[in-house]
Scaffold this motif. Structure first.
Motif, short mmCIF file in Angstrom:
data_model
loop_
_atom_site.label_atom_id
_atom_site.label_comp_id
_atom_site.label_asym_id
_atom_site.label_seq_id
_atom_site.Cartn_x
_atom_site.Cartn_y
_atom_site.Cartn_z
N ARG A 3 0.86 -1.18 0.00
CA ARG A 3 0.00 0.00 0.00
C ARG A 3 0.89 1.23 0.00
O ARG A 3 1.93 1.26 0.66
N PRO A 4 0.47 2.27 -0.73
CA PRO A 4 1.26 3.50 -0.69
C PRO A 4 1.12 4.18 0.67
O PRO A 4 0.05 4.16 1.27
N GLY A 5 2.20 4.76 1.14
CA GLY A 5 2.14 5.49 2.39
C GLY A 5 2.05 4.58 3.60
O GLY A 5 2.25 3.37 3.51
N PRO A 6 1.73 5.18 4.74
CA PRO A 6 1.69 4.41 5.98
C PRO A 6 0.49 3.47 6.03
O PRO A 6 -0.50 3.64 5.31
N VAL A 7 0.58 2.50 6.90
CA VAL A 7 -0.52 1.58 7.16
C VAL A 7 -1.45 2.24 8.18
O VAL A 7 -0.99 2.82 9.16
N TYR A 8 -2.74 2.17 7.93
CA TYR A 8 -3.76 2.64 8.87
C TYR A 8 -4.36 1.42 9.54
O TYR A 8 -4.76 0.48 8.85
N VAL A 9 -4.42 1.43 10.86
CA VAL A 9 -5.01 0.31 11.59
C VAL A 9 -6.10 0.85 12.51
O VAL A 9 -5.85 1.73 13.33
N SER A 10 -7.31 0.34 12.33
CA SER A 10 -8.41 0.70 13.20
C SER A 10 -8.35 -0.18 14.44
O SER A 10 -8.27 -1.40 14.32
N VAL A 11 -8.39 0.44 15.61
CA VAL A 11 -8.41 -0.29 16.87
C VAL A 11 -9.79 -0.06 17.48
O VAL A 11 -10.18 1.08 17.74
N ILE A 12 -10.53 -1.15 17.66
CA ILE A 12 -11.90 -1.05 18.11
C ILE A 12 -12.10 -1.88 19.38
O ILE A 12 -11.33 -2.78 19.67
N ALA A 107 -18.71 -4.86 22.83
CA ALA A 107 -20.10 -5.28 22.86
C ALA A 107 -20.67 -5.17 21.43
O ALA A 107 -19.96 -5.38 20.47
N PHE A 108 -21.93 -4.78 21.33
CA PHE A 108 -22.58 -4.78 20.02
C PHE A 108 -22.06 -3.71 19.07
O PHE A 108 -22.07 -3.90 17.86
N GLY A 109 -21.57 -2.59 19.60
CA GLY A 109 -20.95 -1.59 18.72
C GLY A 109 -19.71 -2.15 18.06
O GLY A 109 -19.48 -1.96 16.86
N THR A 110 -18.92 -2.87 18.83
CA THR A 110 -17.72 -3.53 18.29
C THR A 110 -18.13 -4.59 17.26
O THR A 110 -17.50 -4.71 16.21
N LEU A 111 -19.20 -5.32 17.57
CA LEU A 111 -19.69 -6.33 16.62
C LEU A 111 -20.07 -5.68 15.29
O LEU A 111 -19.76 -6.22 14.23
N SER A 112 -20.72 -4.50 15.35
CA SER A 112 -21.09 -3.83 14.11
C SER A 112 -19.84 -3.40 13.33
O SER A 112 -19.80 -3.50 12.10
N GLU A 113 -18.82 -2.93 14.04
CA GLU A 113 -17.58 -2.56 13.37
C GLU A 113 -16.90 -3.77 12.74
O GLU A 113 -16.38 -3.69 11.61
N LEU A 114 -16.92 -4.90 13.45
CA LEU A 114 -16.38 -6.13 12.88
C LEU A 114 -17.10 -6.50 11.60
O LEU A 114 -16.48 -6.87 10.60
N ALA A 115 -18.42 -6.41 11.62
CA ALA A 115 -19.21 -6.76 10.44
C ALA A 115 -18.85 -5.85 9.26
O ALA A 115 -18.66 -6.33 8.13
N HIS A 116 -18.73 -4.56 9.50
CA HIS A 116 -18.37 -3.64 8.42
C HIS A 116 -16.99 -3.96 7.87
O HIS A 116 -16.78 -3.96 6.65
N ALA A 117 -16.04 -4.24 8.74
CA ALA A 117 -14.70 -4.59 8.27
C ALA A 117 -14.72 -5.86 7.43
O ALA A 117 -14.14 -5.90 6.34
#
Length: 171
Positions: A3-12, A107-117
């Motif tokens: 990937r060009p540039g730095p790696v972006y990592v979402s921490v949820i 909890a469920f907010g994290t679950l929704s983020e997992l699903a989107h990812a």
């Protein structure tokens, strides 16, 4: 994939978690920053704040994607606070702005983020988080949609391995 540039990592992860989860999240953020990654979070408390703190204190860049329109709700460890005004719908933005996602607890907010990812094809590494599988499927290890590891170091190593991108060292 390179990937060009730095790696972006979402921490949820959750906002109401025990001290051990917060310690792990802070270590994840620190290790990511030391490897040159940009840390993306939900920008407020709990896992988001701990990961941002670890990255910020290690000299890294942190981005918080907030649910409201008020930047003052951001934790103090953000380099950039993005006020969205879209409520929990912002979970999609948090997840989809990472080249990879590290999930801790949650909890469920994290679950929704997992699903989107996962819907977006973004690799997900988990530490004590949701274990997902389709009904009737038995998936373990690398075949599971969320690759679970035990430690912050394993999570960060797994991110760079799955992306096939060498970490940037020397920070």
């Amino acid at each position: 994939m390179a990937r060009p540039g730095p790696v972006y990592v979402s921490v949820i992860g959750g906002y109401d978690v025990d001290e051990g989860v917060l310690v792990a999240a802070e270590e994840v953020g620190r290790r990511l920053a030391e490897q040159g990654a940009i840390v993306v979070t939900g920008g407020r408390t709990g896992v988001s704040e701990a990961a941002a703190k670890g990255a910020f204190e290690a000299g890294g860049t942190t981005i918080g994607i907030l649910p409201g329109r008020d930047r003052s709700e951001a934790n103090p460890y953000l380099t950039v606070a993005v006020a969205t005004g879209i409520g929990l719908t912002r979970n999609a933005l948090v997840a989809m702005n990472g080249d990879a996602v590290i999930a801790l607890d949650g909890a469920f907010g994290t679950l929704s983020e997992l699903a989107h990812a996962l819907l977006d094809g973004t690799p997900v590494i988990g530490i004590g988080t949701w274990e997902l599988h389709r009904p009737g499927d038995v998936q373990h290890g690398a075949d599971a949609p969320v690759v679970n590891v035990r430690t912050a170091a394993e999570a960060v190593d797994a991110v760079f391995a799955v992306l096939g991108v060498p970490p940037i060292t020397g920070r």
